[in-house]
Every structure is written in structure tokens, then in C-alpha cells.
Design an enzyme around this catalytic site. Structure first.
Site, PDB file in Angstrom:
ATOM      1  N   HIS A  42       0.820  -1.212   0.000  1.00 52.63           N
ATOM      2  CA  HIS A  42       0.000   0.000   0.000  1.00 52.63           C
ATOM      3  C   HIS A  42       0.853   1.261   0.000  1.00 52.63           C
ATOM      4  O   HIS A  42       0.572   2.213  -0.738  1.00 52.63           O
ATOM      5  CB  HIS A  42      -0.923   0.009   1.217  1.00 52.63           C
ATOM      6  CG  HIS A  42      -1.815   1.207   1.275  1.00 52.63           C
ATOM      7  ND1 HIS A  42      -2.926   1.339   0.479  1.00 52.63           N
ATOM      8  CD2 HIS A  42      -1.744   2.346   2.022  1.00 52.63           C
ATOM      9  CE1 HIS A  42      -3.513   2.505   0.724  1.00 52.63           C
ATOM     10  NE2 HIS A  42      -2.812   3.136   1.661  1.00 52.63           N
ATOM     11  N   GLU A  43       1.891   1.276   0.816  1.00 56.63           N
ATOM     12  CA  GLU A  43       2.718   2.480   0.959  1.00 56.63           C
ATOM     13  C   GLU A  43       3.512   2.793  -0.307  1.00 56.63           C
ATOM     14  O   GLU A  43       3.792   3.960  -0.594  1.00 56.63           O
ATOM     15  CB  GLU A  43       3.680   2.318   2.138  1.00 56.63           C
ATOM     16  CG  GLU A  43       3.019   2.235   3.504  1.00 56.63           C
ATOM     17  CD  GLU A  43       2.419   3.552   3.956  1.00 56.63           C
ATOM     18  OE1 GLU A  43       2.867   4.608   3.458  1.00 56.63           O
ATOM     19  OE2 GLU A  43       1.498   3.531   4.792  1.00 56.63           O
ATOM     20  N   THR A  44       3.893   1.772  -1.054  1.00 65.03           N
ATOM     21  CA  THR A  44       4.774   1.980  -2.215  1.00 65.03           C
ATOM     22  C   THR A  44       4.099   1.736  -3.562  1.00 65.03           C
ATOM     23  O   THR A  44       4.773   1.834  -4.592  1.00 65.03           O
ATOM     24  CB  THR A  44       5.995   1.044  -2.129  1.00 65.03           C
ATOM     25  OG1 THR A  44       5.548  -0.327  -2.182  1.00 65.03           O
ATOM     26  CG2 THR A  44       6.788   1.274  -0.851  1.00 65.03           C
TER      27      THR A  44
END
Length: 285
Positions: A147-149
Site C-alpha cells: 500500500h505504501e509503495t
């Protein structure tokens, strides 16, 4: 002579009382759960940086007896949990990364080997409960990384250079002139109060050289695992929802960004399915 001896006995006894009172106070201030060491900087963990020189409480290395033997076992890879390498296969890792567009900088930056190299420095990761719990922790970690990347597409936070992540009130880890502490790496570590201690633990100057996180893939994964072990690992037993709250709760939980929460949960459930384990309860926050 008898008077001098009595005085010496009293002094020794008094010193013993003082030392016995000091140890519980240090442990209480650090607040680590059972089996974790309180480092000289006041953080909880199980690696040498926490249990080695300056360790305040917990099963510190060199404390002797059962605690030292147990830690030696963990250093050698013994104990509960699964082999991280056997779970995070090339197919699993690349299955995430291959969903990113070809032009992504992270696609050639993040590698399975750099993750495994980093994981060896954090022996407590996915290694202190049951096999299924370990697989759930690995699934949770990579759900947040995905999700973050954007499926390992991004190394640096989008428009991060225009953001101010300097907490000027933090005197222990002061911001350095011209340096930016925006999100970098698998979990997009940000803020000076994270870059400073992460660099101290890993072995680079996080305050003066935060760009190192975007230049060295092993260091990049180490910062993610450092953050995970200090902020997320201890809440895994409370369910995946607790890990969302630990990572970005202020911006996503309690209805603030249900789309982001749902995305994280869906990644987690997919990875649990791939690992052959149930996702457990308390998935949302």
C-alpha cells in the site's frame, strides 16, 4: 575494627538496595513486553542494538543464565516461528513487484535479497509465536509495504520534498539544515524522530544523510523493519486493524479514510490466502 566492619556492611547493604530499586524503574520506564530488551535509547527489540551494550532491561546479552542462553538461541535462528526465507519466496515477492508499471523506480530498487539481508538483522520479526502467527505477520508487513509503495513502485514519497516533516521540538534528534525527512523506503519512514534513531540502530547518519534510505535497498528495508519492530510488531496479537492504527491511524482510522483501510485489509487477506493461513479477526480500525 568491629565498628568499621559494621559500617562497611551497612554501606554494601544500602548499595544493594539502591541497585535493586533502580532495575525495576528502568524496565518500567521502557515498557517492553516480555522477551524484549530495552535499549540504551529507550526502544524495545531483540537484536544486538537492543540487547547488547547499554541494554537497560529484559533478556540483555551477557546477563547470564537462562536469558542469555535464550537470546543465543534466537541469534542462531532457533525458537518459534517460520523461516522468513521459505515464506517470502521469489514468486511471492515478484508477484507484488510485477504489478507495478515498468517505469517505476522501485521496480529495480527493491529486491527479495535486499529484504532477506535486512531481515537477518531483526531476528524477532515473525519469530516469536506460532507458525501461523509468523505467516500473518509477514503478510501484514507486505500488505503495508504494498500500500505504501504502490506495489513497490515508489521509493520516495510523492511530492515529499514539498512537505515539512521536521519536528523542531524534538531536541534529541534535531533536524539538519537543508535535509528533508519525507517518506522513503518500503514503509515510507518519515520525520526526524524516526530517521535519527533508525540510523543509529542500523549504522548510518539518518539525520544528516536521510537520502541513504532511497539509495541502498538493504538499508531501506532495514528502516522499514526497524520501524515495524519498534511500533507494529508488539500489536500483531491484536489483529491487523491494530497494525493500521500503529502505522497511519491518525489519518485513516475511525472513518477518516476507509478506502485506504480497505485497500490495506484486502492486500493482507490476499497474502494470508497465499500463505495458507486465516487472517484472524479485528481487521479494521
Amino acid at each position: 575494627m568491629a565498628a568499621k566492619m559494621a559500617t562497611m556492611v551497612a554501606l554494601v547493604f544500602g548499595l544493594a538496595l539502591l541497585l535493586s530499586a533502580a532495575a525495576p524503574a528502568a524496565a518500567q520506564n521502557c515498557g517492553c513486553q516480555d522477551g524484549y530488551c530495552c535499549s540504551q535509547w529507550g526502544y524495545c527489540g531483540t537484536t544486538e542494538a537492543y540487547c547488547g551494550q547499554g541494554c537497560q532491561s529484559g533478556p540483555c546479552w551477557g546477563s547470564g543464565g537462562e536469558a542469555a542462553a535464550g537470546m543465543a538461541g534466537r541469534k542462531a535462528g532457533a525458537g518459534a516461528g517460520v523461516s522468513v526465507e521459505s515464506v517470502v519466496t521469489e514468486a511471492f515477492f515478484n508477484g507484488i513487484k510485477n504489478q507495478a508499471p515498468n517505469g517505476c523506480a522501485g521496480k529495480s530498487f527493491y529486491t527479495r535479497q535486499s529484504f532477506l539481508n535486512a531481515a537477518r538483522s531483526y531476528s524477532g520479526f515473525a519469530n516469536d509465536r506460532t507458525n501461523d502467527d509468523s505467516k500473518r505477520e509477514i503478510a501484514a508487513f507486505f500488505a503495508h509495504v504494498t500500500h505504501e509503495t504502490g506495489h513497490m513502485c515508489y521509493i520516495n514519497e510523492i511530492n515529499g520534498a514539498n512537505m515539512d516533516y521536521c519536528d523542531k521540538s524534538n531536541k534529541q534528534w534535531p533536524c539538519q539544515p537543508g535535509k528533508k525527512y519525507y517518506g522513503r523506503g518500503p514503509l515510507q519512514i518519515s520525520w526526524n524522530f524516526n530517521y535519527g534513531p533508525a540510523g543509529k540502530n542500523i549504522g548510518f547518519d539518518g539525520l544528516r544523510d536521510p537520502d541513504k534510505v532511497a539509495q541502498d535497498p538493504t538499508i531501506s528495508f532495514k528502516t522499514a523493519l526497524w520501524f515495524w519492530m519498534n511500533n507494529v510488531h508488539q500489536v500483531m496479537s491484536q489483529g491487523f486493524g491494530a497494525t493500521i492504527r500503529a502505522i497511519n491511524g491518525a489519518l485513516e482510522c475511525n472513518g477518516k479514510n476507509p478506502g485506504a483501510v480497505n485497500a490495506r485489509v484486502n492486500y493482507y487477506k490476499d497474502y494470508c490466502r497465499q500463505f495458507g493461513v486465516s487472517p484472524g479477526g479485528n481487521l479494521y480500525c
